[in-house]
Enzyme design. Structure first.
Site, short mmCIF file in Angstrom:
data_model
loop_
_atom_site.label_atom_id
_atom_site.label_comp_id
_atom_site.label_asym_id
_atom_site.label_seq_id
_atom_site.Cartn_x
_atom_site.Cartn_y
_atom_site.Cartn_z
N TYR A 123 0.81 -1.22 0.00
CA TYR A 123 0.00 0.00 0.00
C TYR A 123 0.84 1.27 0.00
CZ TYR A 123 -4.66 -1.94 0.77
OH TYR A 123 -5.86 -2.56 0.63
N LYS A 190 3.52 -14.02 5.81
CA LYS A 190 3.82 -15.07 4.83
C LYS A 190 5.34 -15.17 4.75
CE LYS A 190 2.33 -17.95 1.58
NZ LYS A 190 1.38 -19.04 1.74
N ASP A 223 -2.44 -17.60 4.98
CA ASP A 223 -3.46 -18.48 4.37
C ASP A 223 -4.10 -19.38 5.43
OD1 ASP A 223 -0.84 -19.32 4.38
OD2 ASP A 223 -0.96 -20.54 2.58
N ASP A 247 -6.10 -5.53 5.44
CA ASP A 247 -7.27 -5.11 4.66
C ASP A 247 -8.18 -6.32 4.41
OD1 ASP A 247 -8.90 -3.53 3.06
OD2 ASP A 247 -7.80 -4.07 1.24
#
Ligand code: NAD
Length: 360
Positions: A123, A190, A223, A247
């Site tokens: 972002y 991640k 995930d 988000d």
């Protein structure tokens, strides 16, 4: 008297904001609103969707509450919402997801709080269009320093994650946990794939966690986190993550508590705070007096707490809980079916909450 910047936003923003303004005034807390328009119409009229006067107003008043603002997809002006967070360094996005009895949910008793880092990650807005000078320069540089190739027809977005940025958001999450007697903080990442950006986020999370031995710490890969939140949300408490995951997980958690109409938020920095719903401008409902004002109103409850108006915040939260529990004067999204003819309008739901506050 609190002088607060009030940004109605666009799409369904103005009708929600009007409902919220009336309810906040009915708490008895004295507000002096500094109304500042921003967004699509302002872009057409003033050439910028976020004129300087809006930023100046927030800098002066220190606190703002805003309706959602539309961002054109793939072209046009950059997100006003993201720009506000970056320019005012509102690094901490706090999004509580709490279930209210009466709202349609898969699980009862959800009580999660998401801390989303608001200024870095994908972002950051460091992007290069396919074929641009910047994209070519980066493609050449990557080839030179890493002997890896990026296809010439690629668009490029950069993902910076810093020690500074991570440390301060993780610390906010732990401080919140301590202050609000929460038991656990989960860092979401991640790091198995993005070893140097998400890996850094995880490493810094672990370091900060050592300063808070009274609070349990664990980490989850994004995930797996999504799957766990859908299947076993009760295992989680405070979640901290970088911007993009924050988000996405915010909307996922909104789904757990009855939808985007129920998900409030606050963007908080060292100097300023801007309160806004998690949801966007829902433009297809614009002008219909139909959507749920609660996400922004619950952001108003967060604002009252931030201002130290705890009694008013509790009174308002109780009135909201009781209107939702009764299920009569609620908008379509909180009815058993979305086409329920007895659904309240945006302003009608606000009236019901005002009536509750003044009669109880
Ligand atoms: P959205 O959040 O506006 O709406 C998605 C769907 O969620 C709606 O169609 C509706 O079904 C439901 N919904 C949203 N708000 C609701 C409410 N108050 N009550 C009941 N149901 C509600 O998402 P979108 O359609 O992807 O985005 C629309 C615009 O908003 C885009 O331009 C986007 O960039 C912008 N946006 C702004 C913000 C912000 O102002 N902070 C946040 C997200 C998206």
């Amino acid at each position: 008297m609190y002088r607060i910047t009030l940004i109605p936003g666009d799409g369904t923003g103005p009708e929600i904001t009007e409902a919220v303004r009336r309810v906040l005034e009915a708490t008895g807390v004295p507000f002096d609103w500094d109304v500042q328009h921003a967004g699509e119409d302002v872009y057409r009229e003033e050439g910028s969707p976020l004129p300087d006067r809006v930023l100046e107003s927030i800098r002066k008043n220190k606190v703002a509450i805003k309706g959602p603002i539309t961002t054109p997809v793939g072209k046009g002006f950059r997100s006003v919402n993201v720009t506000l967070r970056q320019v005012l360094d509102l690094f901490s996005c706090v999004r509580p997801c709490k279930s209210y009895k009466g709202a349609k949910t898969i699980y009862d008793n959800i009580d999660l709080v998401i801390f989303r880092e608001n200024t870095e990650d994908l972002y950051a807005g460091i992007e290069y269009q396919k074929g641009s000078e910047g994209a070519k320069a980066i493609i050449d540089l990557v080839e030179k320093i890493s002997e890896r190739t990026i296809r010439q027809d690629s668009g490029i977005s950069i993902k910076p994650i810093s020690v500074f940025g991570t440390e301060r958001i993780v610390r906010e999450a732990f401080e919140y946990a301590r202050k609000n007697k929460r038991k656990k903080v989960t860092s979401v990442h991640k790091a198995n794939i993005m070893k140097y950006s998400d890996g850094l986020f995880l490493e810094v999370s672990r370091e900060v966690a050592k300063e808070y031995p009274d609070i349990e710490f664990e980490d989850r890969i994004i995930d797996n986190m999504c799957m766990q939140l859908v299947q076993k949300p009760a295992l989680y408490d405070v979640l901290v993550m970088a911007n993009l995951y924050g988000d996405i997980v915010s909307d996922l958690c909104a789904g757990l508590v009855g939808g985007l109409g129920m998900a409030p938020g606050a963007n908080i920095g060292k100097e300023y705070a801007v309160f806004e719903a998690t949801h966007g401008s829902a433009p297809k409902y614009k002008g219909l007096n139909k959507v749920n004002p609660l996400a922004m109103l619950l952001s108003g409850v967060m604002m009252l707490r931030y201002l130290g108006e705890t009694a008013a915040a509790e009174k308002l939260d109780d009135a909201i809980a009781s209107v939702v529990r009764e299920g009569k004067d609620v908008t379509y999204d909180l009815k058993p079916t979305p086409d329920d003819p007895s659904a309240a309008t945006t302003s009608g739901m606000a009236d019901a909450i005002i009536a509750k506050m003044t009669t109880e």
